[in-house]
Design a protein around this motif. Structure first.
Motif, PDB file in Angstrom:
ATOM      1  N   TYR A  55      -7.120  15.146 -31.532  1.00 42.84           N
ATOM      2  CA  TYR A  55      -8.322  15.135 -30.697  1.00 42.84           C
ATOM      3  C   TYR A  55      -7.937  15.285 -29.217  1.00 42.84           C
ATOM      4  CZ  TYR A  55     -10.418  13.309 -34.950  1.00 42.84           C
ATOM      5  OH  TYR A  55     -10.832  13.155 -36.240  1.00 42.84           O
ATOM      6  N   GLY A  56      -8.767  15.993 -28.479  1.00 45.54           N
ATOM      7  CA  GLY A  56      -8.514  16.202 -27.055  1.00 45.54           C
ATOM      8  C   GLY A  56      -9.678  15.708 -26.202  1.00 45.54           C
ATOM      9  N   TRP A  57      -9.402  15.483 -24.933  1.00 45.10           N
ATOM     10  CA  TRP A  57     -10.459  15.075 -24.001  1.00 45.10           C
ATOM     11  C   TRP A  57     -10.259  15.798 -22.670  1.00 45.10           C
ATOM     12  CZ3 TRP A  57      -8.365  12.828 -19.688  1.00 45.10           C
ATOM     13  CH2 TRP A  57      -7.089  12.263 -19.817  1.00 45.10           C
ATOM     14  N   GLN A  58     -11.358  16.001 -21.942  1.00 51.12           N
ATOM     15  CA  GLN A  58     -11.345  16.695 -20.662  1.00 51.12           C
ATOM     16  C   GLN A  58     -12.199  15.918 -19.666  1.00 51.12           C
ATOM     17  OE1 GLN A  58     -12.802  20.626 -21.488  1.00 51.12           O
ATOM     18  NE2 GLN A  58     -10.775  21.431 -21.979  1.00 51.12           N
ATOM     19  N   PHE A  59     -11.768  15.995 -18.414  1.00 54.04           N
ATOM     20  CA  PHE A  59     -12.494  15.285 -17.357  1.00 54.04           C
ATOM     21  C   PHE A  59     -12.330  16.091 -16.071  1.00 54.04           C
ATOM     22  CE2 PHE A  59     -12.295  12.360 -13.713  1.00 54.04           C
ATOM     23  CZ  PHE A  59     -13.565  11.793 -13.796  1.00 54.04           C
ATOM     24  N   ASN A  60     -13.440  16.340 -15.377  1.00 53.98           N
ATOM     25  CA  ASN A  60     -13.352  17.038 -14.095  1.00 53.98           C
ATOM     26  C   ASN A  60     -14.425  16.483 -13.169  1.00 53.98           C
ATOM     27  OD1 ASN A  60     -15.834  18.927 -14.231  1.00 53.98           O
ATOM     28  ND2 ASN A  60     -14.763  19.315 -16.170  1.00 53.98           N
ATOM     29  N   VAL A  61     -14.102  16.473 -11.895  1.00 52.40           N
ATOM     30  CA  VAL A  61     -15.024  15.985 -10.867  1.00 52.40           C
ATOM     31  C   VAL A  61     -14.838  16.846  -9.621  1.00 52.40           C
ATOM     32  CG1 VAL A  61     -13.372  14.273 -10.001  1.00 52.40           C
ATOM     33  CG2 VAL A  61     -15.821  13.955  -9.582  1.00 52.40           C
ATOM     34  N   GLY A  62     -15.914  17.113  -8.927  1.00 52.59           N
ATOM     35  CA  GLY A  62     -15.835  17.945  -7.729  1.00 52.59           C
ATOM     36  C   GLY A  62     -16.730  17.412  -6.625  1.00 52.59           C
TER      37      GLY A  62
END
Length: 532
Positions: free
Chosen positions: A202-209
């Motif tokens: 399983y993978g996870w992603q996180f981004n903020v701008g």
């Protein structure tokens, strides 16, 4: 799907559709400079000039703003007290004509109305829009079997240039030297963070701008107002540069005040603003002790907001805070903004600055909470006439009165035979209270029903006297002077008797007064009198 089952949900649309933040007045770095120009024109007694404007195109198509309307607003704000300019609103472009324009054209063709020819016109264009003149971008990232990271940052700048000229309408020639060419820089910037990982299958992603963009609309308003100050100042030959050297024109002025507002305490904000309102006459020492939400204080805040072109809320918000304290902020010797006469907690001494290696107190301007000086009155004849001392019998006369701070105003007229009547207050406008630096029109020729008309009467000398005081004196005057206005006052002959009654009622408080006189001549003798 049954739409009737969603009725309850849809009923919230009326409230959800409304904005959550109140509107604010469109104020720029040069808003105070426009007010300053208005006072310069008033002091120089610049006669009223008709002006119009061409459409201000943007051939790049990247600045979709109503530049011509910004010009109209700037001209209007420079003419509130001085009446220096009147804008001729006539559109020749069929595509832009509306109902009013169509009706005007019909009446012009049938000779039922006439348009006065303007003396000046504004011409120009958005000269260029250079996008991304400088661009800086930075990206970095890491990669591993189970974790990936990335960080990016970018910023760029765009330059907008505008050129405006002032032309002579009669000859359709641009006047040499009456031009303005200015540029403004707007920028954008942003930064972002990305994370990605994997745990087993399983993978996870996180981004903020985070990004910002400085708008082209506010930038264009700044360019337009600066250009109109330059053009109008050069044409009227007044020292317009005095209005451009205000600290408030500094780009960082409002941002610095916002920082102080966010860092400060609400009680400190209330105390500072109430002291400022007391100094300008909107509150007195007793009402300044009331809570900020007291009806008297809210009414004073509302009057202040009206007088200074803000959206009226009667509440203490940042716009009111910034407007009330802008006269107590200046640039220090090191180029940084400093507080003048106040400190963040309103109790410590002024913030020190360094001068020639020595630490000294910040220069102290007008102390908050004190009167700004003697109460001043400016009474003017506003008729568009070269000689304002002689009028034909039956000519309508227009006056204006301006007080230096919030006060009470009373105006009386003496006719040629000696009878006296009160013009203000009157049954139409029963309040004697007027706001600071706001021209009171006598009569109010800007409303459809002014309540009365001031005409030159019988041949002879006529006079109008206005008196102003900090407190209402009407109840202390003799009974004959307490009757409604716009009717002859029994028992009083001449303005001197009115003047004596007010001085007695005022006592030690004193009264500020000013009188204007003119001579009324029969119609057939007006030309000969003007020649003499």
């Amino acid at each position: 799907m049954d739409a009737r089952k969603d009725t309850s949900f849809q009923s919230y649309a009326h409230t959800a559709d409304r904005p959550t933040h109140r509107p604010t007045r469109s104020l720029s770095s040069f808003s105070d400079s426009l007010v300053c120009m208005d006072r310069l024109f008033r002091d120089a007694q610049i006669p009223t000039t008709l002006i119009t404007s061409k459409q201000i195109p943007d051939f790049s198509g990247r600045i979709p703003v109503a530049t011509k309307d910004m010009i109209v607003t700037a001209i209007s704000q420079m003419s509130r007290l001085s009446n220096a300019f009147r804008y001729v609103d006539f559109e020749v472009d069929i595509a832009r004509q509306d109902t009013v324009q169509n009706l005007t054209t019909l009446l012009l063709n049938s000779n039922q109305i006439q348009l006065q020819r303007p003396a000046l016109y504004v011409s120009g264009a958005v000269a260029f829009v250079d996008q991304n003149v400088i661009n800086n971008r930075f990206d970095v990232g890491t990669s591993a079997s189970r974790l990936e990271t990335g960080y990016s940052r970018d910023k760029n700048a765009t330059i907008i240039g505008m050129e405006l000229h002032l032309g002579d309408f009669r000859t359709r020639t641009l006047i040499p030297g009456l031009d303005s060419a200015n540029e403004v820089i707007i920028g954008t910037g942003g930064q972002g963070l990305d994370l990605a990982g994997r745990i087993s299958d399983y993978g996870w992603q996180f981004n903020v701008g985070r990004n910002y963009t400085q708008g082209s609309g506010a930038a264009m308003r700044t360019l337009v107002e600066l250009a109109m100050i330059e053009l109008a100042g050069k044409w009227a030959r007044v020292p317009y540069w005095q209005c451009l050297t205000l600290d408030q024109t500094h780009p960082g002025f409002q941002r610095q005040l916002r920082d102080w507002y966010d860092e400060g305490d609400a009680n400190v904000h209330q105390a500072l603003v109430k002291k400022s309102l007391t100094g300008s006459g909107y509150l007195n020492t007793q009402t300044a002790q009331l809570p900020i939400n007291h009806p008297t204080v809210r009414s004073a805040l509302a009057r202040y907001q009206v007088d200074h072109g803000m959206v009226v809320t009667g509440e203490l918000n940042f716009a009111t805070y910034e407007r009330a304290l802008r006269n107590y902020v200046m640039l220090g010797e090191n180029g940084q903004f400093i507080r003048v006469g106040w400190s963040p907690d309103s109790s410590r001494p002024p913030v020190p600055t360094v001068f020639d290696g020595q630490v000294t107190a910040a220069p102290v301007g007008p102390a908050l909470g004190t009167e700004t000086g003697p109460l001043e009155l400016d009474l003017q004849i506003e008729n568009l006439a070269a000689d304002k001392s002689v009028f034909e019998q039956g000519t309508q006369i227009f006056l204006s009165a301006t007080v230096s701070r919030n006060a009470h105003l009373y105006c009386y007229m003496e006719q040629a035979q000696g009878s006296v009547m009160r013009l203000l207050p009157n049954p139409t406008n029963s309040s004697s209270q007027v706001s600071a630096n706001q021209a009171v029109r006598i009569p109010d020729w800007m409303v459809p029903n002014p309540g009365f008309v001031l005409d030159a009467g019988s041949p002879g000398e006529e006079s109008v006297m206005c008196l102003t005081t900090d407190n209402d004196l009407l109840a202390k005057l003799p009974a004959g002077l307490q009757l409604p206005g716009l009717r002859p006052i029994a028992g009083f002959v001449g303005l001197q008797s009115i003047r004596d009654a007010y001085r007695t009622a005022a006592g030690d408080q004193g009264v500020t007064e000013q009188t204007l006189k003119w001579r009324v001549v029969p119609r057939r003798a007006a030309a000969a009198a003007a020649a003499r």
